[in-house]
Each structure stands twice: as C-alpha cells, then as structure tokens.
Design a protein around this motif. Structure first.
Motif, short mmCIF file in Angstrom:
data_model
loop_
_atom_site.label_atom_id
_atom_site.label_comp_id
_atom_site.label_asym_id
_atom_site.label_seq_id
_atom_site.Cartn_x
_atom_site.Cartn_y
_atom_site.Cartn_z
N LEU A 97 0.71 -0.96 0.12
CA LEU A 97 0.26 0.15 -0.16
C LEU A 97 0.60 1.19 0.26
CD1 LEU A 97 -2.80 -1.17 2.31
CD2 LEU A 97 -3.52 -0.80 0.05
N THR A 98 2.08 1.10 0.96
CA THR A 98 2.84 2.58 1.13
C THR A 98 3.12 2.09 -0.62
OG1 THR A 98 3.78 1.67 3.32
CG2 THR A 98 5.76 2.72 1.58
N ILE A 99 3.56 1.62 -1.75
CA ILE A 99 3.95 2.09 -2.84
C ILE A 99 3.00 2.39 -3.75
CG2 ILE A 99 4.87 0.45 -5.55
CD1 ILE A 99 6.32 -1.81 -3.47
N LEU A 100 1.54 2.74 -3.84
CA LEU A 100 0.26 2.78 -3.97
C LEU A 100 0.40 4.41 -3.84
CD1 LEU A 100 -2.33 0.23 -3.74
CD2 LEU A 100 -0.60 0.37 -5.41
N LEU B 76 5.88 6.82 -11.98
CA LEU B 76 7.79 6.77 -10.85
C LEU B 76 8.74 5.66 -11.37
CD1 LEU B 76 5.33 7.60 -7.89
CD2 LEU B 76 6.63 8.84 -8.98
N SER B 77 9.92 5.93 -11.09
CA SER B 77 10.32 5.17 -12.31
C SER B 77 11.20 4.09 -10.83
CB SER B 77 12.25 5.75 -11.87
OG SER B 77 12.98 6.40 -11.19
N LEU B 78 11.97 2.97 -10.42
CA LEU B 78 12.37 1.86 -9.51
C LEU B 78 12.89 3.16 -8.50
CD1 LEU B 78 12.62 -0.32 -8.15
CD2 LEU B 78 14.44 -1.20 -9.06
N GLY B 79 13.74 4.18 -8.93
CA GLY B 79 14.84 4.82 -7.76
C GLY B 79 13.61 5.66 -7.49
N GLU B 80 12.51 6.17 -8.34
CA GLU B 80 12.04 7.27 -7.47
C GLU B 80 10.89 7.40 -6.33
OE1 GLU B 80 11.29 10.98 -11.18
OE2 GLU B 80 10.22 8.41 -10.84
N LEU B 81 10.20 5.40 -6.57
CA LEU B 81 9.61 4.57 -6.00
C LEU B 81 10.49 4.49 -4.54
CD1 LEU B 81 8.16 2.05 -7.61
CD2 LEU B 81 6.98 4.04 -6.25
N ALA B 82 11.54 4.24 -4.56
CA ALA B 82 12.62 3.55 -3.36
C ALA B 82 12.52 5.14 -3.03
CB ALA B 82 14.51 3.01 -3.89
N GLU B 83 12.76 5.80 -3.03
CA GLU B 83 12.80 7.53 -2.72
C GLU B 83 11.69 7.67 -1.74
OE1 GLU B 83 14.39 11.57 -2.85
OE2 GLU B 83 14.42 10.77 -4.75
N ARG B 84 10.26 7.43 -2.68
CA ARG B 84 9.51 8.23 -1.49
C ARG B 84 8.47 7.22 -0.64
NH1 ARG B 84 5.63 10.67 -6.43
NH2 ARG B 84 6.52 12.06 -7.14
N THR B 85 9.37 5.79 -0.80
CA THR B 85 8.85 4.21 0.42
C THR B 85 9.52 4.01 0.77
OG1 THR B 85 9.15 2.76 -1.13
CG2 THR B 85 7.38 4.15 -2.09
N GLN B 86 10.97 4.68 0.82
CA GLN B 86 11.69 4.29 1.88
C GLN B 86 12.29 2.86 1.87
OE1 GLN B 86 14.22 6.74 3.52
NE2 GLN B 86 12.99 7.41 1.50
N LEU B 87 11.81 2.03 1.06
CA LEU B 87 11.91 0.56 0.95
C LEU B 87 12.88 0.51 0.19
CD1 LEU B 87 7.88 -0.66 0.02
CD2 LEU B 87 9.13 -0.84 2.52
N TYR B 88 13.29 -1.03 -0.12
CA TYR B 88 14.43 -1.31 -0.83
C TYR B 88 14.06 -2.21 -2.59
CZ TYR B 88 17.45 -2.05 3.37
OH TYR B 88 18.06 -2.47 4.14
N ARG B 89 15.42 -1.47 -3.47
CA ARG B 89 14.39 -2.28 -4.54
C ARG B 89 14.55 -2.95 -4.84
NH1 ARG B 89 18.07 1.98 -8.66
NH2 ARG B 89 18.08 3.90 -7.16
N SER B 90 14.45 -3.83 -4.25
CA SER B 90 14.01 -5.63 -4.62
C SER B 90 12.68 -6.00 -4.06
CB SER B 90 14.93 -6.80 -3.91
OG SER B 90 15.57 -6.12 -1.90
N ASP C 155 9.59 0.80 -20.68
CA ASP C 155 10.15 1.95 -20.35
C ASP C 155 11.02 1.59 -19.29
OD1 ASP C 155 7.89 3.18 -18.91
OD2 ASP C 155 8.48 5.11 -19.74
N GLY C 156 10.14 0.68 -18.10
CA GLY C 156 10.64 0.79 -17.04
C GLY C 156 9.67 1.27 -15.52
N ARG C 157 8.65 2.39 -16.46
CA ARG C 157 8.51 3.28 -15.63
C ARG C 157 7.43 2.35 -14.57
NH1 ARG C 157 10.54 7.90 -14.56
NH2 ARG C 157 8.75 9.48 -13.68
#
Length: 236
Positions: free
Chosen positions: A22-25, A35-49, A69-71
C-alpha cells in the motif's frame, strides 16, 4: 484454539507485506503519472528488491503496471475501484455542474475535496481555461495541515484550536501561499442530509490574482454554490 508463535509471526509478516504494498501505491498520491524504481525507493524508503517483489504481486492483480520504459504506473483495478467509490456516493452528478458554474463565475480552477484519514483527496475538479492557472488532477492526495480546503475539512470533522474555531464561525477559509508560495485558495464546507458534513468546495489559482476584491467576489460565489450543493445533496 490458541495460535502458536509461528502462526502469529506469519500473520504479522503478511500484514507488513500488505502495508508495504500500500505504501508503494501511496507514492503516487501526489498525482504522478509514472515513477521510476529509484523514485519509488526514495518515496517509500523501501529496498528496490522489496519494491520489485511487491510490484509483481500488485501487477498480477491490476493495481500496478510497468511499461517498456521501466517506469511504474497505476493499473486499471484502481480506476475500477475509484469509479465504484464515486458511484457509491453518487456525488458526481451533483458536484460537477457546480464546479463548472464556479469556474465560469470565478475564472479559477474549482475542486471538491473529501477527508480520508489524515489526508485530503481531490475527488472532483474542473480546470479553468486560463493559460496561467492552478492544475490539479482528480484523485490527488494532499496534506491536511495546510491549504484552504484542508482547513475546512479539519474544522468540520475533528479540528480543535482557535484557527478551526474561526473557520467554523466564518464558514469559509482563505489561504495564501500555505501549500505553495505562488498559490491562493478559498474554500467552504458542503453539508448533506441532516447537516452532516460532506466535504470542501474550493477555488484555487495564482496568488497574484487573489486580491481583496476578487477574494470577496469569489467568497460570495463559493458560498452560494455550497448552499445550492448542500440543498441538492441533502434533498431539501
């Protein structure tokens, strides 16, 4: 039958996984289209994996999509649930015509907000046709501690303190630069059957256009529109 520690730990892990998903959403709450994977990681403070693992599950159920495009983008399931949410309250048929009238009269973007926990949601909006104006998308998730509509939402739910007493007494709130230094807004409450509070109706635009004369005019237009909408929703 008592549950052993293993069952309890497994249940807690499942709940934690749900909350992380839910944090990702929620990361899209500001109206971001992708959002890119990096942007999601920054916003959620979750590991990319962790994001990739949870995103796979969200994608299977249609809550999230990942393009070539990976987004990442929100999926069609959320749109379907959003439509069901709107239909359940049957507000759109009443609110949208009022927003159109507000834009025509005030010349600024008009929107209807509801409170959801400790956030405010832009449920419906009508953009003004001006080249320079405030643009906000439906479904945008905004702070509840600043901004005209936020003050109204808090004041007529559980708000305590002098500022919310003044909002309730005046039945209106004007903000200048609270959420955005270049933006001003005016908002009023909307009520339903039995004077139950429904949401906040507001107009927003560049602060340079919100002088005292225009604020007075927009306040009168807004108050009239809110009264009309309240009567329609309340069935009186």
């Amino acid at each position: 039958m008592a549950r052993d520690k293993g069952d309890t730990a497994a249940s807690e892990q499942k709940v934690e996984a749900v909350e992380r998903a839910l944090t990702i959403l929620d990361a899209f709450g500001d109206g971001s289209a992708s959002l890119s994977l990096g942007e999601l990681a920054e916003r959620t403070q979750l590991y990319r994996s962790t994001i990739l693992r949870l995103a796979a599950s969200l994608e299977r159920f249609g809550y999230l999509n990942r393009g070539v495009d990976g987004r990442f983008r929100l999926g069609p399931t959320l749109w379907r649930l959003g439509v069901q949410y709107q239909n359940a309250f049957n507000l759109a048929d009443y609110v949208r015509p009022v927003l159109q009238e507000l834009v025509a009269a005030a010349g600024e973007t008009a929107a209807f907000y509801v409170r959801e926990g400790e956030r405010r949601i832009c449920l419906y909006r009508q953009h003004a046709s001006r080249l320079i104006g405030h643009h906000l998308e439906e479904g945008a998730d905004l702070p509840l501690d600043r901004g005209a509509s936020a003050r109204v939402l808090v004041a007529f739910t559980d708000g305590k303190g002098a500022i919310y007493d003044r909002v309730r007494d005046a039945g209106i709130y004007v903000s200048k630069g609270e959420r955005d230094a270049d933006t001003a807004a005016v908002a009023v409450p909307v009520f339903g059957r039995g004077r139950a509070f429904v949401g906040a109706l507001g107009v927003t635009g560049p602060i340079s256009r919100f002088d005292e004369k225009r604020i007075k005019t927009m306040s009168a237009v807004l108050s009239s529109a809110a009264q009309k909408l309240s009567k329609t929703i309340g069935g009186t």
